[in-house]
Design a protein around this motif. Structure first.
Motif, PDB file in Angstrom:
ATOM      1  N   UNK A 128      47.278 -40.110  95.339  1.00  0.00           N
ATOM      2  CA  UNK A 128      46.324 -40.594  96.585  1.00  0.00           C
ATOM      3  C   UNK A 128      44.582 -40.095  96.663  1.00  0.00           C
ATOM      4  N   UNK A 129      44.645 -38.739  96.382  1.00  0.00           N
ATOM      5  CA  UNK A 129      43.214 -38.991  96.341  1.00  0.00           C
ATOM      6  C   UNK A 129      42.731 -39.545  95.453  1.00  0.00           C
ATOM      7  N   UNK A 133      38.924 -41.392  96.428  1.00  0.00           N
ATOM      8  CA  UNK A 133      38.086 -41.476  95.324  1.00  0.00           C
ATOM      9  C   UNK A 133      37.378 -42.915  95.230  1.00  0.00           C
ATOM     10  N   UNK A 134      38.125 -43.835  94.383  1.00  0.00           N
ATOM     11  CA  UNK A 134      38.338 -44.890  93.355  1.00  0.00           C
ATOM     12  C   UNK A 134      37.729 -45.284  94.840  1.00  0.00           C
ATOM     13  N   UNK A 135      38.398 -45.394  95.802  1.00  0.00           N
ATOM     14  CA  UNK A 135      37.661 -46.729  96.773  1.00  0.00           C
ATOM     15  C   UNK A 135      36.388 -46.661  97.312  1.00  0.00           C
ATOM     16  N   UNK A 140      28.444 -49.143  91.282  1.00  0.00           N
ATOM     17  CA  UNK A 140      27.670 -49.111  89.500  1.00  0.00           C
ATOM     18  C   UNK A 140      28.744 -48.066  88.955  1.00  0.00           C
ATOM     19  N   UNK A 141      29.287 -47.384  89.867  1.00  0.00           N
ATOM     20  CA  UNK A 141      30.726 -46.378  88.826  1.00  0.00           C
ATOM     21  C   UNK A 141      31.481 -46.883  88.156  1.00  0.00           C
ATOM     22  N   UNK A 142      32.416 -47.919  89.163  1.00  0.00           N
ATOM     23  CA  UNK A 142      33.086 -48.630  88.823  1.00  0.00           C
ATOM     24  C   UNK A 142      33.285 -49.474  87.257  1.00  0.00           C
TER      25      UNK A 142
END
Length: 147
Positions: A128-129, A133-135, A140-142
């Motif tokens: 879940x964490x 964090x992905x959200x 640019x980081x994705x």
């Protein structure tokens, strides 16, 4: 008075001393070279022996060269291993059935079950964490999907 025999003994003694001193007349470099050559040969033999032992162990474990007698021995080993595992389990069960240890065994099992539950919960929270964090990562980081 000196006799011819004593001259002969003295001559042999002096010859032996001279020969001994010649044996010790080696130079430091010669001794070092001999030591290095001996150590090199020793290492070669150690490496060859290790490689040979490993190869032979692989061949033995593989069983591709087994004779009928060897196959029977392997089968016997398997039977003995199964019998040993069964005997060990029986011993463990007998021990756990002792009145003085029943409560401790029960408590240990309960704690192990709780550890498994906590591990599953921790994994769920980690996932879940990670999703959170992905959200929240900037675009640019994705990583970009390639079309």
């Amino acid at each position: 008075m000196t006799t011819p025999a004593s001259y002969l003994r003295l001559t042999l003694l002096l010859t032996a001393l001279a020969a001994g001193s010649l044996l010790h007349a080696e130079t430091f470099e010669e001794l070092s070279a001999a030591i290095n050559a001996t150590a090199g040969r020793q290492m070669d033999l150690i490496n060859q022996g290790r490689e040979r032992s490993e190869r032979l162990a692989r061949e033995l474990a593989g069983g591709t060269h087994d004779t009928p007698e060897m196959k029977e021995t392997r089968a016997r080993i398997q039977r003995l291993r199964a019998e040993l595992a069964e005997a060990e389990q029986t011993l463990k069960n007998q021990f756990e059935a002792l009145p003085g240890f029943r409560d401790e065994v029960r408590k240990a099992r309960e704690e192990q079950a709780e550890v498994k539950q906590l591990d599953a919960r921790r994994q769920e929270l980690l996932n879940r964490r990670r999703a959170l964090l992905d959200k929240t990562k900037p675009a640019a980081d994705k990583p970009q999907a390639t079309p």
